[in-house]
Scaffold this motif. Structure first.
Motif, PDB file in Angstrom:
ATOM      1  N   VAL A 172       0.856  -1.189   0.000  1.00 27.52           N
ATOM      2  CA  VAL A 172       0.000   0.000   0.000  1.00 27.52           C
ATOM      3  C   VAL A 172       0.892   1.239   0.000  1.00 27.52           C
ATOM      4  O   VAL A 172       1.734   1.394   0.891  1.00 27.52           O
ATOM      5  CB  VAL A 172      -0.917   0.032   1.229  1.00 27.52           C
ATOM      6  CG1 VAL A 172      -1.800   1.281   1.197  1.00 27.52           C
ATOM      7  CG2 VAL A 172      -1.771  -1.226   1.306  1.00 27.52           C
ATOM      8  N   PRO A 173       0.765   2.124  -0.976  1.00 30.17           N
ATOM      9  CA  PRO A 173       1.617   3.319  -1.013  1.00 30.17           C
ATOM     10  C   PRO A 173       1.470   4.149   0.258  1.00 30.17           C
ATOM     11  O   PRO A 173       0.356   4.331   0.768  1.00 30.17           O
ATOM     12  CB  PRO A 173       1.109   4.086  -2.241  1.00 30.17           C
ATOM     13  CG  PRO A 173       0.433   3.062  -3.087  1.00 30.17           C
ATOM     14  CD  PRO A 173      -0.159   2.072  -2.130  1.00 30.17           C
ATOM     15  N   ASP A 174       2.582   4.645   0.754  1.00 31.59           N
ATOM     16  CA  ASP A 174       2.532   5.435   1.980  1.00 31.59           C
ATOM     17  C   ASP A 174       1.683   6.682   1.832  1.00 31.59           C
ATOM     18  O   ASP A 174       1.041   7.124   2.785  1.00 31.59           O
ATOM     19  CB  ASP A 174       3.953   5.815   2.418  1.00 31.59           C
ATOM     20  CG  ASP A 174       4.715   4.644   2.994  1.00 31.59           C
ATOM     21  OD1 ASP A 174       4.097   3.819   3.694  1.00 31.59           O
ATOM     22  OD2 ASP A 174       5.933   4.532   2.736  1.00 31.59           O
ATOM     23  N   THR A 175       1.663   7.282   0.643  1.00 40.64           N
ATOM     24  CA  THR A 175       0.871   8.483   0.439  1.00 40.64           C
ATOM     25  C   THR A 175      -0.621   8.200   0.484  1.00 40.64           C
ATOM     26  O   THR A 175      -1.424   9.107   0.691  1.00 40.64           O
ATOM     27  CB  THR A 175       1.225   9.140  -0.903  1.00 40.64           C
ATOM     28  OG1 THR A 175       1.139   8.156  -1.949  1.00 40.64           O
ATOM     29  CG2 THR A 175       2.639   9.718  -0.870  1.00 40.64           C
ATOM     30  N   VAL A 176      -1.000   6.962   0.284  1.00 38.18           N
ATOM     31  CA  VAL A 176      -2.394   6.541   0.440  1.00 38.18           C
ATOM     32  C   VAL A 176      -2.659   6.158   1.892  1.00 38.18           C
ATOM     33  O   VAL A 176      -3.595   6.636   2.538  1.00 38.18           O
ATOM     34  CB  VAL A 176      -2.727   5.362  -0.498  1.00 38.18           C
ATOM     35  CG1 VAL A 176      -4.081   4.754  -0.150  1.00 38.18           C
ATOM     36  CG2 VAL A 176      -2.701   5.809  -1.952  1.00 38.18           C
ATOM     37  N   ALA A 177      -1.816   5.304   2.440  1.00 37.52           N
ATOM     38  CA  ALA A 177      -2.026   4.784   3.791  1.00 37.52           C
ATOM     39  C   ALA A 177      -2.032   5.881   4.844  1.00 37.52           C
ATOM     40  O   ALA A 177      -2.738   5.766   5.856  1.00 37.52           O
ATOM     41  CB  ALA A 177      -0.931   3.763   4.118  1.00 37.52           C
TER      42      ALA A 177
END
Length: 378
Positions: A172-177
């Motif tokens: 899961v991309p950090d910018t999403v999470a």
């Protein structure tokens, strides 16, 4: 470790336009702190990204009274670096979302299935401590620095209770999470948990910050036939349409849009502004038997005066929703599942990413409505 610490509240509300800004007054001070070691039941987390929320701003401007000095920030993603004694289900290297209510599991609220209202968490979050013990943060000179909502994420490192993290998949991309621990959890939960919106219902969302936009996404996900998004900032209207709104407008348009969509009122109105006046407007715009979900955090002095007959006489309901009535260990994985399926365009909330050194400038951008969610990398 480095953290952004608030020593005194600062409000720009009464300043003349352009006369004072948070960038000038710089209430958040980035400074070195002694890095604490996790105690039993705690984790040490390397913060990848934190995001700035109106709940942070409300502490800075004094609307939400918290013990100072305090290291702010409550929404973040990171990696586990240290594991305290007694923690067996989290490992070093785990990818984690941080959440701001570390439910104890044994109080009345937790035992009734409502961990977002945990009594013990409310106590320690209010005092600046952690679930498993007193505050750990200290300046090199030994001054106590309080924790913000058990997280203190405007930092490169945080010690948190095991109950403050949800382990997520590595891909899961950090910018999403980074946005799931507060904005997504709160907005989605208000619609899916608190209001339990059903297919075919009509929903109006007032306030198009990250929480309100998440509520818009949730309403469409739940199958609402109409989703009306209201905000005075017209720059957010296209975002709402992209998030799934069927109609957008300013507060002046609200009554007309509701009438066009549902005739005698919407089934559910979500108040994500933090305004007693907006709550009153929402009660007027829901149909008989409809529900108003109060998500925003009004100033503690704000009072609500409404016709009492709306409740017994028209069957209307006013529902409070803290952290979206979420069960984070259940809801965050479920919401990430919707994101994977393309049903939850959380990327829309991410305005931009800046270094933590620009956190005060971020306060100005958030207060003026220029950004929805600005992420900060330590």
């Amino acid at each position: 470790m480095k953290a952004a610490v608030l020593y005194a509240t600062v409000s720009t509300t009464d300043a003349a336009p352009g006369k004072q800004s948070y960038a000038e007054s710089r209430p958040l001070v980035a400074q070195e702190l002694d890095q604490p070691t996790p105690r039993a039941g705690e984790l040490g987390v390397s913060i990848t990204y934190s995001s700035l929320c109106h709940s942070d701003l409300s502490v800075v401007d004094g609307s939400r009274v918290r013990p100072l000095p305090m290291a702010l920030g409550h929404e973040a993603v990171g990696r586990v670096e240290e594991v305290g004694e007694g923690v067996a289900d989290v490992s070093v290297g785990d990818h984690v979302v941080l959440v701001f209510v570390p439910s104890c599991g044994g109080c009345r609220a937790c035992l009734s299935g409502r961990p977002a209202l945990c009594h013990r968490a409310a106590e320690v979050n209010g005092s600046g401590d952690l679930l498993h013990g007193p505050a750990l943060l200290r300046t090199p000179g030994g001054e106590r620095i309080n924790h913000h909502l058990g997280v203190s994420a405007f930092a490169d490192y945080a010690v948190v209770a095991r109950e403050s993290v949800v382990v997520i998949d590595d891909d899961v991309p950090d910018t999403v999470a980074a946005m799931f621990g507060c904005a997504v959890l709160t907005g989605m939960g208000a619609v899916l948990n608190t209001a339990a919106v059903s297919p075919g219902q009509s929903v109006a969302v007032f306030g198009l910050g990250a929480v309100g936009l998440s509520a818009v996404m949730a309403a469409r996900l739940a199958g609402a036939a109409s989703v009306i998004a209201i905000d005075p900032n017209q720059g957010k209207h296209q975002l709402a349409l992209d998030a799934g709104a069927t109609a957008v407008g300013t507060p002046a348009d609200a009554a007309r849009l509701v009438a066009d969509a549902s005739g005698d009122g919407v089934d559910v109105a979500v108040e994500a502004v933090g305004s007693a006046g907006v709550i009153t407007s929402c009660l007027e715009l829901v149909t008989r038997g409809g529900a108003v979900v109060s998500v925003g955090l009004p100033h503690p002095s704000a009072q609500l005066t409404v016709p009492a007959l709306q409740f017994a006489g028209a069957g209307k309901r006013l529902l409070g929703s803290y952290m979206g009535d979420a069960v984070p260990a259940r809801d965050i994985p479920a919401y990430l599942g919707y994101w994977r399926e393309g049903k939850l365009p959380v990327e829309l909330l991410h305005s931009d990413t800046r270094p933590l050194s620009e956190i005060n400038e971020g306060l100005d951008a958030l207060a003026s409505g220029q950004v929805v969610r600005r992420l900060f990398g330590a």
